[in-house]
Design a protein around this motif. Structure first.
Motif, PDB file in Angstrom:
ATOM      1  N   ILE A  78       0.838  -1.195   0.000  1.00  0.00           N
ATOM      2  CA  ILE A  78       0.000   0.000   0.000  1.00  0.00           C
ATOM      3  C   ILE A  78       0.876   1.249   0.000  1.00  0.00           C
ATOM      4  CG2 ILE A  78      -1.709   1.302   1.318  1.00  0.00           C
ATOM      5  CD1 ILE A  78      -2.712  -1.351   2.445  1.00  0.00           C
ATOM      6  N   SER A  79       0.505   2.213  -0.803  1.00  0.00           N
ATOM      7  CA  SER A  79       1.209   3.491  -0.856  1.00  0.00           C
ATOM      8  C   SER A  79       0.506   4.504   0.048  1.00  0.00           C
ATOM      9  CB  SER A  79       1.237   4.017  -2.294  1.00  0.00           C
ATOM     10  OG  SER A  79       1.724   5.349  -2.335  1.00  0.00           O
ATOM     11  N   ASP A  80       1.263   5.453   0.568  1.00  0.00           N
ATOM     12  CA  ASP A  80       0.691   6.544   1.364  1.00  0.00           C
ATOM     13  C   ASP A  80       0.390   7.760   0.502  1.00  0.00           C
ATOM     14  OD1 ASP A  80       0.751   5.175   3.793  1.00  0.00           O
ATOM     15  OD2 ASP A  80       2.836   5.738   4.173  1.00  0.00           O
ATOM     16  N   HIS A  81       0.502   7.613  -0.776  1.00  0.00           N
ATOM     17  CA  HIS A  81       0.340   8.739  -1.696  1.00  0.00           C
ATOM     18  C   HIS A  81      -1.051   9.366  -1.592  1.00  0.00           C
ATOM     19  CE1 HIS A  81       0.856  11.142  -5.320  1.00  0.00           C
ATOM     20  NE2 HIS A  81      -0.305  10.695  -5.744  1.00  0.00           N
ATOM     21  N   GLY A  82      -1.105  10.685  -1.591  1.00  0.00           N
ATOM     22  CA  GLY A  82      -2.373  11.391  -1.697  1.00  0.00           C
ATOM     23  C   GLY A  82      -3.217  11.438  -0.440  1.00  0.00           C
ATOM     24  N   ASN A  83      -2.641  11.040   0.710  1.00  0.00           N
ATOM     25  CA  ASN A  83      -3.403  11.090   1.961  1.00  0.00           C
ATOM     26  C   ASN A  83      -4.741  10.379   1.810  1.00  0.00           C
ATOM     27  OD1 ASN A  83      -3.749  11.794   4.657  1.00  0.00           O
ATOM     28  ND2 ASN A  83      -4.626  13.808   4.193  1.00  0.00           N
ATOM     29  N   TRP A  84      -4.723   9.205   1.178  1.00  0.00           N
ATOM     30  CA  TRP A  84      -5.959   8.530   0.803  1.00  0.00           C
ATOM     31  C   TRP A  84      -6.799   8.094   2.003  1.00  0.00           C
ATOM     32  CZ3 TRP A  84      -7.052   3.590   2.376  1.00  0.00           C
ATOM     33  CH2 TRP A  84      -5.979   2.809   2.835  1.00  0.00           C
ATOM     34  N   ARG A  85      -6.171   7.742   3.116  1.00  0.00           N
ATOM     35  CA  ARG A  85      -6.943   7.308   4.282  1.00  0.00           C
ATOM     36  C   ARG A  85      -7.882   8.411   4.751  1.00  0.00           C
ATOM     37  NH1 ARG A  85      -1.868   5.340   4.773  1.00  0.00           N
ATOM     38  NH2 ARG A  85      -1.642   3.063   4.916  1.00  0.00           N
ATOM     39  N   HIS A  86      -7.341   9.612   4.855  1.00  0.00           N
ATOM     40  CA  HIS A  86      -8.162  10.752   5.264  1.00  0.00           C
ATOM     41  C   HIS A  86      -9.269  11.009   4.239  1.00  0.00           C
ATOM     42  CE1 HIS A  86      -9.269  14.731   6.736  1.00  0.00           C
ATOM     43  NE2 HIS A  86      -9.122  15.182   5.498  1.00  0.00           N
ATOM     44  N   LEU A  87      -8.936  10.943   2.964  1.00  0.00           N
ATOM     45  CA  LEU A  87      -9.923  11.212   1.925  1.00  0.00           C
ATOM     46  C   LEU A  87     -11.033  10.173   1.919  1.00  0.00           C
ATOM     47  CD1 LEU A  87      -7.604  12.302  -1.038  1.00  0.00           C
ATOM     48  CD2 LEU A  87      -8.936  13.763   0.505  1.00  0.00           C
ATOM     49  N   HIS A  88     -10.685   8.914   2.118  1.00  0.00           N
ATOM     50  CA  HIS A  88     -11.705   7.863   2.142  1.00  0.00           C
ATOM     51  C   HIS A  88     -12.614   8.022   3.359  1.00  0.00           C
ATOM     52  CE1 HIS A  88      -9.710   4.721  -0.718  1.00  0.00           C
ATOM     53  NE2 HIS A  88      -9.598   5.951  -1.165  1.00  0.00           N
ATOM     54  N   TRP A  89     -12.016   8.315   4.503  1.00  0.00           N
ATOM     55  CA  TRP A  89     -12.817   8.481   5.717  1.00  0.00           C
ATOM     56  C   TRP A  89     -13.738   9.689   5.596  1.00  0.00           C
ATOM     57  CZ3 TRP A  89     -14.729   5.677   9.208  1.00  0.00           C
ATOM     58  CH2 TRP A  89     -15.181   6.189  10.424  1.00  0.00           C
ATOM     59  N   TYR A  90     -13.228  10.773   5.037  1.00  0.00           N
ATOM     60  CA  TYR A  90     -14.056  11.962   4.835  1.00  0.00           C
ATOM     61  C   TYR A  90     -15.198  11.656   3.860  1.00  0.00           C
ATOM     62  CZ  TYR A  90     -15.504  16.648   3.455  1.00  0.00           C
ATOM     63  OH  TYR A  90     -16.251  17.764   3.181  1.00  0.00           O
ATOM     64  N   ALA A  91     -14.913  10.885   2.815  1.00  0.00           N
ATOM     65  CA  ALA A  91     -15.944  10.524   1.840  1.00  0.00           C
ATOM     66  C   ALA A  91     -17.046   9.695   2.489  1.00  0.00           C
ATOM     67  CB  ALA A  91     -15.323   9.766   0.667  1.00  0.00           C
ATOM     68  N   LEU A  92     -16.665   8.774   3.356  1.00  0.00           N
ATOM     69  CA  LEU A  92     -17.663   7.950   4.043  1.00  0.00           C
ATOM     70  C   LEU A  92     -18.503   8.785   5.005  1.00  0.00           C
ATOM     71  CD1 LEU A  92     -15.617   4.706   4.809  1.00  0.00           C
ATOM     72  CD2 LEU A  92     -17.365   5.033   3.048  1.00  0.00           C
ATOM     73  N   GLN A  93     -17.876   9.679   5.718  1.00  0.00           N
ATOM     74  CA  GLN A  93     -18.616  10.553   6.622  1.00  0.00           C
ATOM     75  C   GLN A  93     -19.598  11.428   5.854  1.00  0.00           C
ATOM     76  OE1 GLN A  93     -15.084  12.311   8.554  1.00  0.00           O
ATOM     77  NE2 GLN A  93     -15.976  11.668  10.508  1.00  0.00           N
ATOM     78  N   SER A  94     -19.151  11.972   4.730  1.00  0.00           N
ATOM     79  CA  SER A  94     -19.999  12.826   3.916  1.00  0.00           C
ATOM     80  C   SER A  94     -21.156  12.046   3.310  1.00  0.00           C
ATOM     81  CB  SER A  94     -19.171  13.481   2.810  1.00  0.00           C
ATOM     82  OG  SER A  94     -19.974  14.275   1.964  1.00  0.00           O
ATOM     83  N   ALA A  95     -20.869  10.823   2.848  1.00  0.00           N
ATOM     84  CA  ALA A  95     -21.891  10.022   2.164  1.00  0.00           C
ATOM     85  C   ALA A  95     -22.890   9.398   3.138  1.00  0.00           C
ATOM     86  CB  ALA A  95     -21.222   8.931   1.332  1.00  0.00           C
ATOM     87  N   TYR A  96     -22.408   8.946   4.299  1.00  0.00           N
ATOM     88  CA  TYR A  96     -23.255   8.136   5.178  1.00  0.00           C
ATOM     89  C   TYR A  96     -23.463   8.726   6.569  1.00  0.00           C
ATOM     90  CZ  TYR A  96     -22.606   4.596   1.589  1.00  0.00           C
ATOM     91  OH  TYR A  96     -22.602   3.916   0.396  1.00  0.00           O
ATOM     92  N   GLY A  97     -23.018   9.953   6.781  1.00  0.00           N
ATOM     93  CA  GLY A  97     -23.166  10.560   8.101  1.00  0.00           C
ATOM     94  C   GLY A  97     -24.592  10.623   8.591  1.00  0.00           C
ATOM     95  N   GLU A  98     -25.545  10.700   7.660  1.00  0.00           N
ATOM     96  CA  GLU A  98     -26.964  10.761   8.018  1.00  0.00           C
ATOM     97  C   GLU A  98     -27.659   9.409   7.891  1.00  0.00           C
ATOM     98  OE1 GLU A  98     -28.240  13.491   9.325  1.00  0.00           O
ATOM     99  OE2 GLU A  98     -26.255  14.409   9.101  1.00  0.00           O
ATOM    100  N   SER A  99     -26.921   8.363   7.584  1.00  0.00           N
ATOM    101  CA  SER A  99     -27.536   7.039   7.474  1.00  0.00           C
ATOM    102  C   SER A  99     -27.872   6.505   8.865  1.00  0.00           C
ATOM    103  CB  SER A  99     -26.603   6.073   6.735  1.00  0.00           C
ATOM    104  OG  SER A  99     -25.408   5.878   7.472  1.00  0.00           O
ATOM    105  N   PRO A 100     -28.812   5.576   8.974  1.00  0.00           N
ATOM    106  CA  PRO A 100     -29.305   5.144  10.285  1.00  0.00           C
ATOM    107  C   PRO A 100     -28.247   4.562  11.213  1.00  0.00           C
ATOM    108  CG  PRO A 100     -30.802   4.436   8.540  1.00  0.00           C
ATOM    109  CD  PRO A 100     -29.583   4.989   7.869  1.00  0.00           C
ATOM    110  N   PHE A 101     -27.214   3.880  10.663  1.00  0.00           N
ATOM    111  CA  PHE A 101     -26.308   3.129  11.530  1.00  0.00           C
ATOM    112  C   PHE A 101     -24.849   3.571  11.441  1.00  0.00           C
ATOM    113  CE2 PHE A 101     -29.988   0.425  10.868  1.00  0.00           C
ATOM    114  CZ  PHE A 101     -30.258  -0.014  12.165  1.00  0.00           C
TER     115      PHE A 101
END
Length: 227
Positions: A78-101
């Motif tokens: 796995i590469s650390d390029h592009g700060n992908w962990r932060h970007l993926h976590w932010y994407a999940l929060q944005s997409a599912y923050g209002e989901s029931p669970f």
């Protein structure tokens, strides 16, 4: 006993986890050549704008390695390029923050976006173990012994030794490696996506076979009913 052969996945689609739930033994391929633009290092989620693909960057082989052989899945780093962990976590929060669970599962999932794994296969297997725990499914998952000979010489589907049961053959496996992929999958007659509640369903209609995270965040402990 029913057994199947699967590619490794990063928060794989519902179809992939359905196999884990329905087959007695699931073999995860670790000796195949890494293929780009597959679920090995990407997942698909639902957002307010439609679907979004989240991809893990990988370390590329040197030119000498590329000349001699393609990289095996088990050797992909796995590469650390592009700060992908932060970007993926932010994407999940944005997409599912209002989901029931979403809030119910964030503490279980956060470590995958904070800690570092060196190898993609190890990372995917750790995710798979956690997702099976959250889904309350208990598959018998094993890594392949060799490419083209996925079952080791001393293992059989019923747990007996191959030496004692010549009828135990790798050819009896149901192979879904080409059926579960984002582009040009071959038909899978066993998979018929069952609609479930999705946050953006009124806007986009039901989006089938997204990442297992979509099902988990929307249906919680009832997710298993759709597997």
């Amino acid at each position: 006993m029913r057994s199947c052969l699967l590619s490794s996945t990063y928060f794989g689609p519902v179809q992939w986890y359905q196999k884990l739930n329905r087959y007695d033994v699931c073999l995860i391929e670790q000796h195949d050549s890494f293929i780009k633009q597959t679920f090995r290092n990407r997942c698909v989620i639902a957002t307010t704008n439609g679907t979004q693909t989240l991809s893990i960057p990988i370390e590329h082989a040197s030119q000498d390695q590329q000349l001699h052989s393609a990289q095996k899945m088990r050797d992909i780093r796995i590469s650390d390029h592009g700060n992908w962990r932060h970007l993926h976590w932010y994407a999940l929060q944005s997409a599912y923050g209002e989901s029931p669970f979403f809030d119910y599962y964030i503490d279980d999932l956060r470590p995958f976006f904070e800690q570092k794994w060196e190898y993609l296969l190890d990372f995917n297997m750790a995710i798979t173990e956690k997702m099976c725990e959250l889904l309350d499914i208990r598959p018998d998952i094993r890594l392949t012994a060799a490419y083209g000979n996925p079952i080791s010489d001393d293992w059989c589907e019923d747990g007996s030794s191959r030496r004692d049961d010549d009828s135990c053959m790798a050819s009896q496996l149901s192979d879904f490696r080409e059926a579960i992929r984002p582009k040009h999958p071959i038909p899978d007659d066993e998979f018929n996506p069952t609609p479930y509640y999705q946050v953006y369903q009124q806007k986009h209609g039901f989006l089938p076979n997204l990442s297992i995270l979509d099902l988990l965040f929307n249906e919680g402990n009832e997710s298993i009913l759709y597997l």
